[in-house]
Write a protein that holds these residues in place. Structure first.
Motif, PDB file in Angstrom:
ATOM      1  N   VAL A   1       0.871  -1.272   0.067  1.00  0.00           N
ATOM      2  CA  VAL A   1      -0.030   0.058   0.094  1.00  0.00           C
ATOM      3  C   VAL A   1       0.789   1.218  -0.181  1.00  0.00           C
ATOM      4  O   VAL A   1       0.496   2.259  -0.499  1.00  0.00           O
ATOM      5  N   CYS A   2       1.974   1.312   0.919  1.00  0.00           N
ATOM      6  CA  CYS A   2       2.937   2.512   1.061  1.00  0.00           C
ATOM      7  C   CYS A   2       3.389   2.551  -0.487  1.00  0.00           C
ATOM      8  O   CYS A   2       3.511   3.935  -0.936  1.00  0.00           O
ATOM      9  N   LYS A   3       3.972   1.694  -1.214  1.00  0.00           N
ATOM     10  CA  LYS A   3       4.376   1.855  -2.698  1.00  0.00           C
ATOM     11  C   LYS A   3       3.116   2.388  -3.399  1.00  0.00           C
ATOM     12  O   LYS A   3       3.586   3.457  -4.163  1.00  0.00           O
ATOM     13  N   LEU A   4       2.188   1.892  -3.344  1.00  0.00           N
ATOM     14  CA  LEU A   4       1.003   2.411  -4.409  1.00  0.00           C
ATOM     15  C   LEU A   4       0.617   3.858  -4.090  1.00  0.00           C
ATOM     16  O   LEU A   4       0.394   4.697  -4.900  1.00  0.00           O
ATOM     17  N   VAL A   5       0.554   4.168  -2.893  1.00  0.00           N
ATOM     18  CA  VAL A   5       0.222   5.619  -2.502  1.00  0.00           C
ATOM     19  C   VAL A   5       1.496   6.545  -2.771  1.00  0.00           C
ATOM     20  O   VAL A   5       1.233   7.595  -3.467  1.00  0.00           O
ATOM     21  N   GLY A   6       2.617   5.896  -2.664  1.00  0.00           N
ATOM     22  CA  GLY A   6       3.670   6.716  -3.241  1.00  0.00           C
ATOM     23  C   GLY A   6       3.763   7.175  -4.780  1.00  0.00           C
ATOM     24  O   GLY A   6       4.007   8.348  -5.279  1.00  0.00           O
TER      25      GLY A   6
END
Length: 412
Positions: free
Chosen positions: A403-408
């Motif tokens: 999720v963190c990668k996708l938000v980035g």
């Protein structure tokens, strides 16, 4: 001198274990000067651990994979390491697990030998059946971990508050409710535009306008919480064995405080959160067959007959029912841009127009009058993180990393 950049705004729907670990991961990567994080949920760890409106408080929460596929196995591998590294040892404990199976050929699906400790076959398996439930043709044992849920969720929330993450109690009925960052009162100094929404709403994803995923389904889990401080091992069925006739499984999971979760049921599409006395009795009887030590027996006296363990001597603390937030086809962890029409001139009917949110304090969306009619659509950048079913605790950290990668990517 250049003025400082305004932080990006990320709003997370849901304060269950998925939403909280997503917030933890995001707040580890971004400082408050870069990204502000707000969690909005109806239930919170500091005031709703007794609510049946969400699943996270009711989980047994041991690390035990029951699928043999990615991305689930990748998420589980990451999560095991993160619990060991990041969570205090009085919340996460090493847990010996005894694993039974009525189908020995399925043992080839056990992929996690190199993650857990002391994996080995058990020479003398347990009973072949308990009532109508087939149990053991072979068995294994290894050392995994168990998470004390009533301590872990408040600990996560406290960690997030220290990092500046905001918590807002509220109900999200539509993605459009979150055009602006929600606040807990109507006197917010300024309204901030939401940049990215993280949808960790669990079963809520079935009915939130703009998402409304028809594949979301509950899996009802009934358990019994008992007091048994001497029990220091866990019983599980290979591939989380479920009797196809009764939708019941047999397992028990001790916690760090001496309580033990006995289970359970795996009833798909069942929304009933009331404990069933017959199911509870069956859980106690099956677990006692495997572990007579669950019963508290009166002290024996010389010459007195040996007493047979009885469920009436198990110290029951409470009967629990939780609805696991599952999804047909597996979890959904991906990014999406959701579009709402905003003007009748766009060719949509009035009933199709994006609503002006009024359910959330401080989150009303009232565009400038001169620009309202010029807008055909509103777009919302969303990262989905829901549908993990009974695997929330064992997959949450791996999901949070994705999720963190996708938000980035959406913030770029």
């Amino acid at each position: 001198m250049a003025s400082p950049k305004t932080p990006k705004q990320v709003v997370i729907i849901g304060s269950g274990v998925i939403g909280l670990t997503c917030a933890y991961e995001l707040s580890s990567k971004y400082s408050p000067a870069e990204v502000n994080i707000t969690i909005i949920a109806r239930d919170m760890p500091d005031d709703s651990l007794d609510s049946t409106g969400w699943a996270s408080p009711w989980a047994g929460a041991n690390w035990y994979p029951f699928l043999n596929r990615d991305p689930e196995n990748r998420w589980e591998r990451v999560s095991f390491g993160r619990y060991k590294r990041d969570v205090p040892s009085d919340i996460v404990m090493d847990l010996p697990i005894k694993l039974y199976t009525s189908e020995p050929e399925k043992a080839k699906d056990i992929w996690y030998h190199d993650i857990v400790g002391k994996f080995q076959p058990i020479a003398k398996p347990y009973p072949a059946s308990i009532g109508s439930t087939p149990m053991t043709a072979s068995a294994f044992e290894f050392v995994s971990i168990s998470i004390n849920v009533p301590r872990f969720l408040p600990w996560l929330q406290d960690q997030l508050k220290q990092r500046g993450v905001k918590f807002v109690k509220g109900w999200v009925s539509s993605v459009a409710d979150l055009e602006y960052v929600p606040t807990q009162g109507r006197n917010a100094p300024q309204r901030l535009k939401t940049d990215v929404i993280v949808n960790a709403s669990g079963l809520g994803a079935k009915c939130i306008v703009g998402i409304a995923d028809p594949l979301v389904r509950p899996i009802r889990g009934q358990t019994v919480l008992v007091r048994a401080p001497k029990i220091d091992w866990c019983l599980m069925g290979l591939s989380f064995y479920v009797n196809p006739e009764t939708s019941e499984s047999t397992y028990f999971i001790p916690r760090t405080n001496g309580d033990v979760v006995l289970g359970g049921t795996f009833q798909a599409d069942n929304w009933d959160v009331s404990p069933d006395p017959a199911i509870a009795r069956g859980i106690l009887e099956r677990c006692l067959t495997y572990c007579p030590e669950l019963a508290t027996q009166p002290p024996s006296t010389p010459g007195s007959p040996t007493t047979t363990p009885d469920i009436s001597t198990i110290k029951v603390l409470r009967h629990n029912v939780g609805l696991r937030p599952a999804r047909i086809g597996g979890a959904r962890v991906e990014k999406e841009v959701i579009t709402f029409p905003t003007s009748a001139s766009s060719g949509w009917s009035t009933a199709d127009l994006a609503p002006v949110p009024n359910a959330l304090d401080g989150a009303q969306s009232v565009p400038d009058a001169e620009n309202r009619d010029a807008r055909d659509v509103k777009t919302f950048k969303v990262v989905h993180a829901y549908g993990v079913g009974p695997a929330g605790y064992q997959e949450c950290w791996g999901v949070a990393e994705d999720v963190c990668k996708l938000v980035g990517e959406l913030l770029e």
